[in-house]
Design an enzyme around this catalytic site. Structure first.
Site, mmCIF file in Angstrom:
data_model
loop_
_atom_site.group_PDB
_atom_site.id
_atom_site.type_symbol
_atom_site.label_atom_id
_atom_site.label_comp_id
_atom_site.label_asym_id
_atom_site.label_seq_id
_atom_site.Cartn_x
_atom_site.Cartn_y
_atom_site.Cartn_z
ATOM 1 N N ASP A 13 43.598 77.253 76.853
ATOM 2 C CA ASP A 13 42.437 76.550 77.392
ATOM 3 C C ASP A 13 42.567 76.579 78.905
ATOM 4 O OD1 ASP A 13 41.554 76.025 74.891
ATOM 5 O OD2 ASP A 13 42.128 73.915 74.855
ATOM 6 N N ASP A 40 32.884 74.653 66.169
ATOM 7 C CA ASP A 40 33.655 73.409 66.192
ATOM 8 C C ASP A 40 33.056 72.524 65.111
ATOM 9 O OD1 ASP A 40 35.116 74.293 68.334
ATOM 10 O OD2 ASP A 40 33.887 73.270 69.834
#
Lengths: 251, 200
Positions: A11, A130
């Site tokens: 990330d 997600d």
């Protein structure tokens, strides 16, 4: 035999690697170029970069970073986060990404999957989903979990597949960062019902979790971040363990 | 050394250029016949659709140049498929360097197989077609594949892989080499294979 893939995810925020727990509490986890090279040398099968604050200025920083990383590594490289136009995709592919991962952009404009697949080929279009288990089903969430859609993860995955997605990157928000194992049921449902590969993400905490997600949930690949960044699990040991337990990996 | 990557509408070649740069080569990207003819090595890459790719090659006259090249040529992925006789993709007649057919993977509903064949798979070397690409490469090494069409096996098959059925992972005939997988994305094994090609 086709090997199951182990994929570390970085990330990225302002050119650094970060990792939060349940999408929050972001902490610094190191230099992305160093980490990327390290993972490639350790036998990672692929690498994912997710830009977690994708703004216009940030996009240039990301493209520069992608360029540097692509020079260093000799494994497939997926880049995603905040992609919202064909131009964004083009910039990242030209910087050296092999695949791009799209999320909100795809949900809001499913037709774009078809366009991107036609333009760049399905093989480089990964649709990231997600999802969170709530009210007895898995629903799609956007914006790092802030927006819930009245759309089931399974239905969306099927739709993305028929629009031309090359792979699905499925992240369970209930499991992400918990280290309590992957979301087995939704991963299995997708793996069994889709004809494109499913990358399971969120919750991998020990080697047995990876074995389970491959063996029982039939995932094609498993993605994790912090356990690799903080060396709680080393990739060579994980792959050896999987091989010893009859899950084919590239050693 | 002058290494030319054939430029056509076949997706991006960044990964390939990066991989060559790691070997100390600065490749030239070109669709000019003269550049190809004067190269020491020619690489024919490709991710894309066979019909459109052949159309582009014909517009540039490259369909006549490539089969006549005398230096070592390496076809990668779609590049390899275009070096064959015919592809089921868009029912396309190709360059016919290898008299082989390119077919689409067929799966039954009950099968667990997915298409495209994407990921790392092992290659079994064929010693009868002793391709120098595999110098210092052990048998059964893993390389990275992404494809929905495959080249059938034949006398030019220098290595094979099995996914649904056994197919040609690589081919060799005279100065023409071709690989279905992506050496530029295949870790150390891929790096060795690319270096072997450069050192031919």
């Amino acid at each position: 035999m086709l090997a199951k893939r182990i994929i570390p995810c970085l990330d990225i925020k302002n050119g650094r690697t970060v990792k939060g727990i349940n999408f929050e509490n972001i902490r610094d986890a190191g230099d992305p170029i160093e980490l990327a090279s390290f993972y490639a040398s350790q036998g990672a099968d692929e690498l994912v970069f997710l830009d977690i604050i994708a703004t216009f200025e940030n996009r240039k920083t990301l493209a520069n970073l992608v360029k540097k990383v692509a020079h260093e590594i000799n494994i497939p490289f997926i880049v995603g986060g905040g992609i919202s136009s064909i131009e964004d995709v083009s910039i990242l592919l030209n910087a050296g990404a092999d695949k791009i991962s799209i999320n909100s952009y795809a949900v809001r404009n499913p037709i774009q999957i078809e366009k991107l697949a036609g333009f760049f080929g399905s093989q480089c279009i990964v649709v990231a989903i997600d999802t969170k288990y709530i009210d007895d089903d898995w629903f799609v969430y956007l914006n790092g979990g802030r927006i819930r859609l009245p759309l089931k993860a399974f239905d969306w995955a099927k739709q993305a597949e028929s629009a031309g997605a090359g792979e699905i990157l499925l992240t369970s928000m209930n499991h992400d960062g918990t280290k309590k194992g992957f979301a087995m049921d939704i991963t299995m449902q997708l793996s069994k019902n889709l004809s494109i590969p499913v990358i399971a993400s969120g919750g991998g905490g020990c080697m047995k979790d990876f074995l389970d997600v491959f063996e029982k949930a039939e995932a094609d690949a498993a993605l994790a971040a912090s356990i690799f960044h903080y060396k709680e699990i080393e990739i060579p040991a994980l792959k050896k363990y999987l091989n010893e337990n009859n899950v084919e990996t590239r050693l | 050394m002058k290494v030319v990557i054939i430029k056509y509408n076949s997706g991006n070649v960044c990964s390939l250029a990066n991989a060559l740069e790691r070997l100390g080569i600065r490749p030239i990207l070109s669709d000019e016949p003269d550049e190809l003819i004067s190269a020491d090595k020619v690489i024919f890459p490709g991710v894309g659709e066979a019909g459109n790719a052949m159309k582009y090659l014909k517009e540039k006259g490259l369909h006549l140049i490539i089969p006549e090249l005398k230096q070592d040529v390496l076809g990668i992925c779609l590049g390899m498929q275009l070096m064959c006789a015919h592809s089921e993709e868009g029912n396309t007649d190709c360059l016919n360097i290898f008299p082989l057919y390119v077919k689409k993977f067929v799966i039954n509903k009950e099968d667990k197989y997915k298409i495209p064949h994407v990921g790392w798979n092992n290659i079994v070397l064929n010693n009868e077609v002793n391709s120098k690409l595999y110098l210092n490469t052990e048998n059964n090494k893993y390389v990275y594949f992404v494809h929905s069409y495959y080249v059938e096996k034949g006398i030019f098959t220098s290595s094979e892989t099995t996914y649904i059925i056994p197919f040609s992972a690589s081919l060799k005939k005279d100065n023409f080499y071709a690989v279905q997988y992506h050496p530029e994305k295949s870790g150390k094994t891929g790096e060795t294979i690319l270096r072997n090609f450069i050192n031919l």
